[in-house]
Structure formats: structure tokens, C-alpha cells
Design a protein around this motif. Structure first.
Motif, PDB file in Angstrom:
ATOM      1  N   GLN A  92       0.815  -1.215   0.000  1.00  9.62           N
ATOM      2  CA  GLN A  92       0.000   0.000   0.000  1.00  9.62           C
ATOM      3  C   GLN A  92       0.854   1.272   0.000  1.00  9.62           C
ATOM      4  N   ASP A  93       2.125   1.147   0.411  1.00 15.68           N
ATOM      5  CA  ASP A  93       3.014   2.310   0.479  1.00 15.68           C
ATOM      6  C   ASP A  93       3.744   2.545  -0.832  1.00 15.68           C
ATOM      7  N   CYS A  94       3.522   1.686  -1.819  1.00 18.06           N
ATOM      8  CA  CYS A  94       4.270   1.759  -3.067  1.00 18.06           C
ATOM      9  C   CYS A  94       3.423   2.357  -4.184  1.00 18.06           C
ATOM     10  N   ASP A  95       4.069   3.001  -5.122  1.00 15.98           N
ATOM     11  CA  ASP A  95       3.425   3.445  -6.356  1.00 15.98           C
ATOM     12  C   ASP A  95       3.774   2.463  -7.464  1.00 15.98           C
ATOM     13  N   GLY A 418       2.710   3.657   6.025  1.00 11.14           N
ATOM     14  CA  GLY A 418       2.120   2.886   7.107  1.00 11.14           C
ATOM     15  C   GLY A 418       0.671   3.217   7.374  1.00 11.14           C
ATOM     16  N   ALA A 419       0.137   4.304   6.732  1.00  9.47           N
ATOM     17  CA  ALA A 419      -1.259   4.676   6.984  1.00  9.47           C
ATOM     18  C   ALA A 419      -2.189   3.720   6.278  1.00  9.47           C
ATOM     19  N   GLU A 420      -3.330   3.458   6.886  1.00 14.20           N
ATOM     20  CA  GLU A 420      -4.313   2.563   6.288  1.00 14.20           C
ATOM     21  C   GLU A 420      -5.194   3.355   5.343  1.00 14.20           C
ATOM     22  N   PRO A 421      -5.421   2.885   4.122  1.00 14.81           N
ATOM     23  CA  PRO A 421      -6.274   3.600   3.182  1.00 14.81           C
ATOM     24  C   PRO A 421      -7.733   3.497   3.593  1.00 14.81           C
ATOM     25  N   TRP A 426      -9.475   3.083  -1.522  1.00 19.05           N
ATOM     26  CA  TRP A 426      -9.184   1.712  -1.987  1.00 19.05           C
ATOM     27  C   TRP A 426      -9.652   1.503  -3.425  1.00 19.05           C
ATOM     28  N   ALA A 427     -10.859   1.942  -3.726  1.00 21.66           N
ATOM     29  CA  ALA A 427     -11.410   1.525  -5.014  1.00 21.66           C
ATOM     30  C   ALA A 427     -12.407   2.520  -5.551  1.00 21.66           C
TER      31      ALA A 427
END
Length: 434
Positions: A92-95, A418-421, A426-427
Motif C-alpha cells: 500500500q506504500d508503493c506506487d 504505514g497509513a491505512e487507506p 481503496w477503489a
């Protein structure tokens, strides 16, 4: 520990699917769906030792299966990210890796279970990865729940084939016994035990059922006798006992046909009424055998006798086809099945065949029972080639109703490591015309 976990998940999935299963259509932007995909993608990335993490691109299919356990059947697409697998970052931290032409892509199918503590565990997963420049590479995990080809000469096939030949000889009215010819194909699956899928040939021997109850070294294959090809599915439990078995055989006449049996043949099987009193003892031992070998919590009781034959072979042999259904008596509270145990009309139903060989003057009875579950709901299947940008109408098929729901493309990335989306990050859902 990982091996035990995989075995546990696969066995729970098999147990759930063997009971009544309800398949629910679920939109891919459902929060539980994304948590299931998150668990699957994290597991895939952890297994990679080199390269970059993969990042979720789009969820294309999602089916929720609710039985004794809850499982999600998923298909999702991924793209190579810009974070190394050696880093401590989550996907989740990556592009996405840029430029896009230099990024690998992939499509994964996974089965993910939801536990009672709302944790998600991956039972099976397969990903097909397309490198930035190259052909598709299949990344198949060492998955104990997957089906794999094995050698047709494998010694572990011997008890399975021996049971298959005996089953064929006991359940056909051919005048002669058959022996194994050639094993053409063999596949195995580990599911808290073993599933075997076999294809093999059988050949007629010179041993007639009138004179031989079982195959012996004296039984030789006839050069121009009848031949056949069989396909079997066998489940062997961890105690190495065959607990479930199905067989489909096609017979072809040979050049030297055996003379037809006379109409009145003392040693041949004869049809008997399903309510015949002579079946009583054979049925009693059949249901005792079934309940002794069945792992169900409740006792089963014979519901309907469909067909029965009797044969005199150095004793008396009965072949019986019947259905059995769960009763209201549990094995925990009752030491045995009694007349007071009533059939549970909503309980599991089994289709069974039994062979009971009786030598009453020696007080010897040898029952063999094989059963297959009935009333199983078939899971919904989506058609191959599903595209999230294509509208597909509802189709009625022999296997149920097939529907295409929404396709969800992963859009957002956390602003901080580290933050939660959020669900909106998400979508983004696009509704397809029904």
C-alpha cells in the motif's frame, strides 16, 4: 507450522464445500473483499525474494462462499511497484513502477478464508506474471491444496487401483472378472488426506464370477476379451483408508465374445425386491459400516432402497443401492443408532452402494460401503475472458446462474507510510449494465 496451517485451511475448505454451500454475489468494493485481497497480495509479495513488490491494480471477480466456514474466491490484477522486496514497506506504500512499459504485470486467483476472529488466511493462490518484455510466466506456489500430476508407476497408486478393480468387479454384472491394464493418467491433491484422479484401462480375464469371488494369480488376461477404460476420483483419509470413491467405466467388446449366460443361472446375480426380508440383515450391516467409517457428528439411517441383487458365491453376496440421511441422534449423545433415531429431513443426504458378502454358517459378514454426498449446491462460475469493461447479461446455465458484478480498480495510495487507506481510497466502482 506453515505446512500445518495450509493443511488446516485446505481441510476446512474441503469440509465446507462437502456440506451445503451458498454462493453469494458480492461487489468487489466490499470491505471484506479488499481485506481478503490484501492478505493474498501480501502473501504473494512475502514469497518473492528478489525484485519489487507488486501493487493491486484491479479486482475483476469476487464470490463469497458461505457454509460451515466463509471463503472468498477471488481474481485480481497486479502491477509491479517501485518498492524493493528487501524494504520494510507494504504494497500500500508503493506506487506503480514507471515508465509502465518497464513494469511487470500479473493476474492472480486465490481462495481466502475468513476466520471467526475476522482474520483472513490464504488457502490457495496462483499468479500468472507477464514480465515487462516477455511471455507469461506462471508462478505456482508449493500448494498442498492444488492438483499435481504424478507418475503412473507410483507405488502409492497400488491400494487405490486395487480398490478400483475390486469395486468394478463387485458392481458390474459382467460374467467375468477384470484386471488392470494400463494406467494412462494420474493426478494427486493433498487435502487433509489425498485426492486421486486416475484414468486407466481394464481387461477381461479367464476367471468367471461363477467360479471366482476375487482375482487370483490363476486369472489371466484374455488376448481378445472385452476391454474398458475407467476414470476414478478417490479420497484417501489420513488413516490411509479410502473414504470416498466414484468410478466411470466404458466397456468395449473384444473379438472373442464370451457366450451369453443362460437365463436361469444359479451363480449369477439376480434382482430381488427392495423390500425383500432377505435384505434386512445385509442392510443392517451396511448402515453399521457406514456410520463406523463416516466422520459426521450424527448417525445416518437408510432412507430409500433403490435396487438390490443377490448372488450365491460360496456364501451369499448382496449388492444394494440406497440413500441414507442424517438422523437427529448425535454420536456424542448416543452409543449406537436405534429405532428411536428419526431422520432429519434437513440433514445431509448420501447416495450409497454396498456389497455384503455373508457366510452365515461361519458367522462371517463382510460389508463394503461407498457413499457420495447429495444436495450439494454448485458454486457460481464466471465465464472465461471476463473483462471489467464489458457488459454481460445474466445467463441461465445447467450449473446455475452466472452473473458479472462490478469491477473495482485500485486508485488511492496512503499519504503517509504505514497509513491505512480508506474505503474511498481503496477503489472506484463502475457499475456494469445488467
Amino acid at each position: 507450522m506453515k505446512l500445518i496451517t495450509i493443511l488446516f485451511l485446505c481441510s476446512r475448505l474441503l469440509l465446507s464445500l462437502s456440506q451445503e454451500v451458498v454462493s453469494q454475489e458480492v461487489d468487489c468494493d466490499d470491505e471484506d473483499v479488499f481485506q481478503a485481497v490484501d492478505a493474498a497480495l501480501k502473501k504473494y509479495n512475502i514469497r518473492n525474494q528478489t525484485g519489487n513488490h507488486f501493487v493491486l491494480y484491479r479486482i475483476t471477480e469476487a464470490t463469497k462462499m458461505v457454509g460451515s466456514e466463509t471463503f472468498y474466491s477471488l481474481k485480481y490484477q497486479i502491477k509491479e511497484g517501485d518498492c524493493s522486496v528487501q524494504s520494510t514497506k507494504s504494497w500500500q506504500d508503493c506506487d506503480y513502477k514507471m515508465p509502465a512499459v518497464e513494469a511487470a504485470t500479473g493476474e492472480c486467483t486465490a481462495t481466502v478464508g475468513k476466520r471467526s476472529n475476522n482474520k483472513f488466511s490464504v488457502a490457495t493462490q496462483t499468479c500468472k506474471i507477464t514480465p515487462a518484455e516477455g511471455s507469461v510466466v506462471t508462478a505456482q506456489y508449493t500448494c498442498l491444496g492444488c492438483v499435481h500430476p504424478i507418475s503412473t508407476d507410483s507405488p502409492e497408486l497400488e491400494p487405490v487401483l486395487r480398490h478400483a478393480i475390486q469395486h468394478f468387479n463387485n458392481n458390474t454384472e459382467h460374467s467375468h472378472l477384470f484386471a488392470l491394464g494400463e494406467v494412462k493418467k494420474a493426478r494427486r491433491q493433498v487435502v487433509a488426506g489425498w485426492n486421486f484422479e486416475l484414468t486407466y484401462t481394464i481387461v477381461q480375464t479367464n476367471c468367471s464370477k461363477k467360479n471366482f469371488l476375487f482375482l487370483t494369480p490363476d486369472c489371466k488376461s484374455l488376448l481378445n476379451g472385452d476391454v474398458g477404460e475407467c476414470t476414478d476420483n478417490t479420497y484417501m483419509n489420513p488413516e490411509l483408508k479410502i473414504a470416498a470413491f466414484s468410478q466411470n467405466c466404458d466397456l468395449y467388446p473384444g473379438e472373442d465374445l464370451v457366450q451369453p449366460l443362460p437365463k436361469h443361472c444359479p451363480g449369477c446375480p439376480r434382482e430381488i425386491p427392495v423390500d425383500s426380508p432377505e435384505l434386512k440383515e445385509a442392510l443392517t450391516h451396511s448402515i453399521l459400516k457406514l456410520n463406523a467409517e463416516n466422520n459426521s457428528t450424527f448417525y445416518f439411517k437408510i432412507e430409500t432402497v433403490k435396487r438390490a441383487t443377490s448372488q450365491v458365491v460360496g456364501g451369499q453376496k448382496f449388492y444394494i443401492e440406497f440413500t441414507a440421511r442424517e438422523t437427529t441422534c448425535s454420536k456424542e449423545s448416543n452409543t449406537e443408532l436405534t429405532e428411536a433415531c428419526e431422520i432429519n429431513s434437513l440433514g445431509q443426504s448420501l447416495s450409497c452402494s454396498a456389497n455384503v458378502y455373508m457366510r452365515l454358517w461361519e458367522n462371517k459378514i463382510f460389508p463394503t460401503v461407498n457413499c457420495q454426498p447429495l444436495d450439494m449446491n454448485i458454486m457460481m462460475r464466471r465465464p472465461p475472458g471476463f473483462s471489467p469493461f464489458r457488459a454481460v447479461k445474466v445467463q441461465e446455465t445447467n450449473e446455475g446462474t452466472t452473473r458479472l458484478l462490478r469491477s473495482c480498480e485500485y486508485k488511492g495510495h496512503p499519504q503517509k507510510a504505514g497509513a491505512e487507506p480508506t474505503l474511498d481510497q481503496w477503489a472506484e466502482s463502475s457499475h456494469l449494465a445488467q
